[in-house]
Design an enzyme around this catalytic site. Structure first.
Site, PDB file in Angstrom:
ATOM      1  CD  GLU A 251      -3.193   0.978   0.890  1.00 49.55           C
ATOM      2  OE1 GLU A 251      -2.425   1.626  -0.802  1.00 49.55           O
ATOM      3  OE2 GLU A 251      -4.144   1.099   0.731  1.00 49.55           O
ATOM      4  CG  ASP A 252      -0.834   4.683  -1.565  1.00 51.25           C
ATOM      5  OD1 ASP A 252      -1.187   4.169  -0.761  1.00 51.25           O
ATOM      6  OD2 ASP A 252      -1.470   5.488  -2.653  1.00 51.25           O
TER       7      ASP A 252
ATOM      8  CG  ASP B 149      -5.575   9.103   6.545  1.00 46.84           C
ATOM      9  OD1 ASP B 149      -5.567   9.380   7.658  1.00 46.84           O
ATOM     10  OD2 ASP B 149      -5.980  10.258   5.050  1.00 46.84           O
TER      11      ASP B 149
ATOM     12  CG  PHE C 191      -4.169  15.286   0.499  1.00 50.80           C
ATOM     13  CD1 PHE C 191      -4.662  14.353   1.393  1.00 50.80           C
ATOM     14  CD2 PHE C 191      -3.874  16.275  -0.501  1.00 50.80           C
ATOM     15  CE1 PHE C 191      -4.756  13.684  -0.289  1.00 50.80           C
ATOM     16  CE2 PHE C 191      -3.826  15.293  -1.581  1.00 50.80           C
ATOM     17  CZ  PHE C 191      -4.556  14.243  -0.718  1.00 50.80           C
TER      18      PHE C 191
ATOM     19  NE  ARG D 155      -3.421   8.699  -9.551  1.00 50.46           N
ATOM     20  CZ  ARG D 155      -4.276   7.650  -8.419  1.00 50.46           C
ATOM     21  NH1 ARG D 155      -3.453   7.440  -6.950  1.00 50.46           N
ATOM     22  NH2 ARG D 155      -5.613   8.054  -7.816  1.00 50.46           N
TER      23      ARG D 155
HETATM   24  P1  IMP Z   1      -7.257   5.283   4.586  1.00 49.36           P
HETATM   25  O1  IMP Z   1      -8.476   4.162   4.596  1.00 49.36           O
HETATM   26  O2  IMP Z   1      -8.158   6.431   5.996  1.00 49.36           O
HETATM   27  O3  IMP Z   1      -6.144   4.375   5.953  1.00 49.36           O
HETATM   28  O4  IMP Z   1      -6.739   5.280   3.542  1.00 49.36           O
HETATM   29  C1  IMP Z   1      -5.882   4.915   2.899  1.00 49.36           C
HETATM   30  C2  IMP Z   1      -5.772   5.542   1.241  1.00 49.36           C
HETATM   31  O5  IMP Z   1      -6.077   6.462   1.291  1.00 49.36           O
HETATM   32  C3  IMP Z   1      -4.480   5.514   0.736  1.00 49.36           C
HETATM   33  O6  IMP Z   1      -5.191   4.095  -0.105  1.00 49.36           O
HETATM   34  C4  IMP Z   1      -4.390   6.699  -0.091  1.00 49.36           C
HETATM   35  O7  IMP Z   1      -4.960   6.117  -2.006  1.00 49.36           O
HETATM   36  C5  IMP Z   1      -5.303   7.576   0.338  1.00 49.36           C
HETATM   37  N1  IMP Z   1      -4.851   7.824   0.706  1.00 49.36           N
HETATM   38  C6  IMP Z   1      -4.552   8.901   2.144  1.00 49.36           C
HETATM   39  N2  IMP Z   1      -4.136  10.230   2.205  1.00 49.36           N
HETATM   40  C7  IMP Z   1      -3.395  10.369   1.387  1.00 49.36           C
HETATM   41  C8  IMP Z   1      -2.821  11.043   1.077  1.00 49.36           C
HETATM   42  O8  IMP Z   1      -2.321  12.322   1.927  1.00 49.36           O
HETATM   43  N3  IMP Z   1      -2.524  11.744   0.522  1.00 49.36           N
HETATM   44  C9  IMP Z   1      -3.202  10.565  -1.505  1.00 49.36           C
HETATM   45  N4  IMP Z   1      -3.965  10.314  -0.940  1.00 49.36           N
HETATM   46  C10 IMP Z   1      -4.396   9.183   0.445  1.00 49.36           C
HETATM   47 MG    MG Z   2      -4.446   3.391  -1.905  1.00 45.71          MG
END
Ligand code: IMP
Ligand code: MG
Length: 180
Positions: free
Chosen positions: A102-103, A106, A155, A168
């Site tokens: 995963e990138d 969050d 962000f 990207r």
């Molecule tokens: P989560 O479900 O809140 O943990 O979010 C995870 C997904 O949201 C990641 O796979 C990212 O694609 C996207 N994401 C979370 N934080 C960021 C950010 O700061 N910039 C861009 N995409 C984000």
């Molecule tokens: Mg993602």
């Protein structure tokens, strides 16, 4: 360039390509050590992780498979709890060692959802490898095995991560400049 504009927001340089490379190399070395002799399958979460996965996988020396799943949870600069699976998993994960790539983690909702789906597919073990982690945003109790860089709750874009589709392709990672 230290300051850029994407769509309607400004961003400043945050993590350089050189620092990303160091973190990716360290993670690959750790994975190579931990999983020596195993035949894992890397599950890449699209779209954001495609750049990270391409760099990481070229440093992984294991006999491995690679597959992809496409998810989407973000809208603008806010995480949403609704995760859409846009391209499903059709690989057989039963009895496999699965490494989710995963990138960024969050809130953790996306990863939590993935873990449950993979457990239902009867994987032998599931490990998480994320380039970035926002510890202050995490709302789920996740065991994250490999973390590249921990970052504050800002962000960010670049190196696969986007702001509404933009950014990207940037080699470095940028963070948003707060709105006045
Ligand atoms: P989560 O479900 O809140 O943990 O979010 C995870 C997904 O949201 C990641 O796979 C990212 O694609 C996207 N994401 C979370 N934080 C960021 C950010 O700061 N910039 C861009 N995409 C984000
Ligand atoms: Mg993602």
């Amino acid at each position: 360039m230290n300051r850029i504009t994407l769509k309607d927001r400004d961003f400043t340089i945050f993590i350089t390509a050189a620092d990303i490379e160091k973190a990716v190399t360290a993670m690959a070395q750790q994975i190579n050590r931990d999983l020596e002799g195993k035949n894992p399958i890397f599950l890449i979460i699209l779209s954001g992780a495609f750049v990270f996965a391409a760099d990481l996988l070229r440093k992984v020396k294991l006999d491995c498979d690679v597959t992809f799943v496409r998810l989407s949870s973000y809208s603008g600069t806010q995480s949403t709890e609704k995760i859409r699976e846009l391209l499903g998993m059709n690989e057989v994960l039963k009895d496999r060692t699965v490494i989710i790539v995963e990138d960024i983690i969050d809130t953790g909702h996306t990863m939590d959802d993935m873990i449950h789906k993979i457990r239902n597919l009867e994987a032998r073990e599931v490990k998480i490898a994320t380039l970035l982690l926002k510890p202050a945003a995490l709302r789920k109790d996740l065991k994250i095995h490999y973390v590249g860089i921990e970052i504050p709750n800002d962000f960010i874009v670049g190196y696969g991560l986007d702001y509404d589709g933009f950014g990207r392709n940037l080699p470095d990672i940028y963070k948003v400049v707060p709105e006045e």
